[in-house]
Scaffold this active site. Structure first.
Site, short mmCIF file in Angstrom:
data_model
loop_
_atom_site.label_atom_id
_atom_site.label_comp_id
_atom_site.label_asym_id
_atom_site.label_seq_id
_atom_site.Cartn_x
_atom_site.Cartn_y
_atom_site.Cartn_z
N ASP B 11 0.80 -1.23 0.00
CA ASP B 11 0.00 0.00 0.00
C ASP B 11 0.83 1.28 0.00
O ASP B 11 0.57 2.19 0.78
CB ASP B 11 -0.95 -0.02 1.22
CG ASP B 11 -1.93 -1.18 1.13
OD1 ASP B 11 -2.79 -1.13 0.24
OD2 ASP B 11 -1.82 -2.14 1.92
N HIS B 13 0.81 3.45 -2.42
CA HIS B 13 -0.08 4.48 -2.99
C HIS B 13 0.70 5.67 -3.54
O HIS B 13 0.34 6.83 -3.30
CB HIS B 13 -1.11 4.93 -1.95
CG HIS B 13 -2.18 3.90 -1.73
ND1 HIS B 13 -3.38 3.92 -2.41
CD2 HIS B 13 -2.21 2.79 -0.96
CE1 HIS B 13 -4.10 2.87 -2.04
NE2 HIS B 13 -3.42 2.17 -1.16
N ASP B 55 -1.03 -2.40 -4.37
CA ASP B 55 -1.25 -0.96 -4.33
C ASP B 55 0.05 -0.19 -4.17
O ASP B 55 0.17 0.69 -3.32
CB ASP B 55 -2.25 -0.57 -3.22
CG ASP B 55 -3.68 -0.89 -3.61
OD1 ASP B 55 -3.88 -1.43 -4.72
OD2 ASP B 55 -4.59 -0.62 -2.82
N HIS B 91 -5.59 -0.68 -6.60
CA HIS B 91 -5.21 0.65 -7.05
C HIS B 91 -4.14 0.61 -8.13
O HIS B 91 -3.91 1.61 -8.79
CB HIS B 91 -4.69 1.48 -5.87
CG HIS B 91 -5.77 2.13 -5.09
ND1 HIS B 91 -6.21 3.41 -5.35
CD2 HIS B 91 -6.53 1.69 -4.07
CE1 HIS B 91 -7.17 3.72 -4.51
NE2 HIS B 91 -7.39 2.70 -3.71
N HIS B 175 -3.86 -9.55 -1.46
CA HIS B 175 -4.39 -8.18 -1.40
C HIS B 175 -5.89 -8.32 -1.16
O HIS B 175 -6.67 -8.43 -2.11
CB HIS B 175 -4.10 -7.43 -2.70
CG HIS B 175 -4.34 -5.95 -2.58
ND1 HIS B 175 -3.40 -5.09 -2.07
CD2 HIS B 175 -5.42 -5.19 -2.86
CE1 HIS B 175 -3.88 -3.86 -2.05
NE2 HIS B 175 -5.10 -3.89 -2.53
N HIS B 211 -3.79 -4.09 1.52
CA HIS B 211 -5.12 -3.56 1.20
C HIS B 211 -5.63 -2.71 2.36
O HIS B 211 -6.02 -1.57 2.15
CB HIS B 211 -6.12 -4.67 0.86
CG HIS B 211 -7.44 -4.15 0.35
ND1 HIS B 211 -7.53 -3.11 -0.54
CD2 HIS B 211 -8.72 -4.52 0.62
CE1 HIS B 211 -8.81 -2.88 -0.82
NE2 HIS B 211 -9.55 -3.71 -0.12
N HIS B 213 -5.00 -0.47 5.57
CA HIS B 213 -3.85 0.30 6.02
C HIS B 213 -3.80 0.28 7.55
O HIS B 213 -4.82 0.26 8.21
CB HIS B 213 -3.95 1.74 5.52
CG HIS B 213 -4.06 1.84 4.02
ND1 HIS B 213 -4.15 3.03 3.35
CD2 HIS B 213 -4.10 0.88 3.07
CE1 HIS B 213 -4.24 2.80 2.05
NE2 HIS B 213 -4.22 1.51 1.85
#
Lengths: 383, 383
Positions: B11, B13, B55, B91, B175, B211, B213
């Site tokens: 994650d 991102h 992600d 994502h 995930h 996935h 957080h």
């Protein structure tokens, strides 16, 4: 000094879909075939260097997954044969430059004007990536930008000559329009810099160009060459052949340029002068096929002769080796409608604007706002 | 048999921009700092394997150039330390899988459920990428999809156990959402499969999840861990800390999980109960700062107390170590407005729809049509 064998290619436009407003044709399989031939030749000829003069991708934003995959496969294969140098064109995917760190070491992506030397090959590359005039508009009024950028490029090329190493080849690698060829569909004087033949100084070993599609060699002041794209794209130039060039550089001699052409498809334009039945039209097409496997056919019909039923029937026509991709009514007063339309694709506007906005450093909100207005206007037009 | 040292992260991102509807904050510099620490630890600890549970990017379509560049740099650096395995999340940028051919050899991108064995490490990875329920909707009515996919996964995990090599570690890399933790903002039962703790069979050495957080370890039926994202994202969970985990696997022992936290920023939420002057609010914020460098502040104010002038002044507040990013009016009848809104971001609709359409194999025209309607509706709402 050792001679140098170059494979020079450009304008792959991976991800291209043709005739979107008529019958949509995805060209990826054709492009794949062309690239198989290209990599085979690179391997068989044991070239020393592969130059890509820009527009490897067709889309600036999200090219299709399959196009990315094909690109990845081909450039990795080519880079196993020889150093692969890729100059960024106006169509190229925005992500490529940022991805450079993951690429294998002998892939060089260029979007600036810094000369690159390959000492083991005895060659220096002088790059001119695509230069959108919009980049200079903030500092200069519209009228003078073209002249100013052209002038700047002329001076840069002169300065480059001072860097020449007498024991090296000096290759100009450019994604640009030579003004004498500005009749090509890709040229656009309001968006990009045009250089005249006379703007290029003497002394370069070879000019590897891209941007204009169709094989062309200009012999003065040194050999400048456009190698063509992969597939024939549109009926503006139905005789365009896809291809690339093998170039042999030998010290003290003119470069030897050998074009290699692809035969993945042909474009066929037929004017129907009387209302033939569909079977007769099919026979007419089949008599004139120009390619053993794929023929894309445009039918042009006098407007006053065309009924909706006939139009629909003709649009559906396809055979084993051909597809009708455009059926076009021709009216006396506007003879070349499709061709004129093709010079500006309205559907491409939001993408163009997004690129413009990025170059200008505008926020994404502006892009979104533009899209809103665009879609509204588009819908009103449809209603 | 040799123990195994893993760096497990998820994650990232990259490309995240926070508080778009209030004060837009680009988190990339923060993320860069976190990743510098992460790569330093990977190198210093000489980990044997790096697992990314999805992600890595924030955007499915065009992540910013700088985010791509950062990603490229970091994964190439990590891959120099140890094999880098990257499971695709919901994502993640659509282009990643297609780019796989250009990646260095010891980067493995996974979007399927095929187990991957690394014989030199004595480890097999069993991957469960993000499974959108929409992928199964065509064959099954909405109601039963969740149960069906969950059941299928349970059976797959049981079957995987038959592949176990007694001399290997067996790592589940997923995930996904564990239902007991479904209060996290990222979980969404109508879009993705939820697994209960009891759905996981015994026998895996470790479960490397992503996935959701926020650092979390679930101890039954084997150690399952979410390592957290890089930066604290939103005020739904202001105490979330970014981080990753180092995991040591030793045969016959429980995995030793050492979390490493980042301190790139903190979120600070303050309820103002009376109309303090701006200087007083500033002092109040500065007294409560939680991070030495970056504090993102949300001010919550009783709606009946908030004047437009005060609102504007508060929104502009920033200091050397803090920025006010959200000023929010709280009305008695709808206490947690911002938090509720955050659970569904209307602006993300076109992107979500585009992804849905891609998964469903719908044409791009449908996506465009959707955008037209969406923009229209959105504008009407604004007017």
């Amino acid at each position: 000094m050792k001679p140098l064998k170059i494979l020079h290619t450009a304008d792959w436009h991976l991800g291209l879909v043709s005739w979107k407003s008529h019958r949509e044709i995805d060209r990826l399989e054709e492009q794949r075939e062309c690239l198989e031939k290209l990599t085979r030749v690179a391997r068989d000829e044991r070239v020393d260097l592969v130059l890509h003069a820009g527009d490897l991708f067709h889309q600036y934003y999200h090219p299709p997954r399959e196009a990315i995959q094909l690109a990845a496969e081909v450039i990795v294969e080519l880079a196993e044969v020889a150093p692969f140098v890729w100059l960024i064109g106006n169509h190229d995917w925005y992500a490529v430059e940022a991805l450079q760190r993951v690429f294998p070491k002998n892939i060089t992506v260029i979007r600036d004007m810094e000369p690159r030397t390959f000492p083991e090959l005895g060659v220096t590359i002088f790059p001119i990536p695509y230069l959108p005039l919009s980049r200079f508009l903030a500092d200069h009024p519209g009228e003078t930008v073209q002249a100013m950028v052209r002038d700047r490029l002329r001076r840069t090329m002169e300065e480059w000559k001072r860097l020449f190493n007498p024991r090296h080849f000096h290759i100009l690698l450019g994604h640009l329009t030579v003004e004498e060829l500005a009749f090509y569909a890709e040229a656009n004087a309001s968006r990009e810099v045009f250089l005249k033949k006379a703007d290029f100084p003497h002394g370069f070993s070879y000019g590897a160009l891209g941007h204009l599609h169709g094989y062309t060699v200009l012999e003065a002041p040194f050999s400048l060459c456009y190698p063509s794209s992969l597939v024939p794209e549109n009926f503006k130039n139905p005789d365009q052949k896809g291809g690339f060039v093998l170039v042999e550089l030998v010290f003290g001699e003119k470069p030897r340029i050998h074009p290699v052409f692809f035969e993945s498809s042909a474009l066929l334009s037929i004017d129907l002068e009387k209302p033939l039945g569909v079977l007769e039209v099919r026979r007419l097409i089949e008599e004139r096929l120009r390619n053993g496997r794929r023929n894309y056919v445009r039918l042009r019909i006098p407007g006053e002769m065309l009924s909706p039923e006939w139009f629909t029937e003709l649009r559906r026509l396809r055979g084993e080796r051909f597809e009708v991709v455009v059926v076009e009514a021709v009216w006396d007063e506007e003879e070349h409608r499709e061709s004129d339309q093709a010079s500006f694709d309205v559907a491409a506007l939001p993408e163009l604007f997004a690129r413009f906005a990025e170059e200008e450093g505008l926020s994404e909100d502006v892009v979104r706002l533009f899209e809103v207005y665009y879609h509204r206007a588009f819908e009103e037009e449809q209603e």
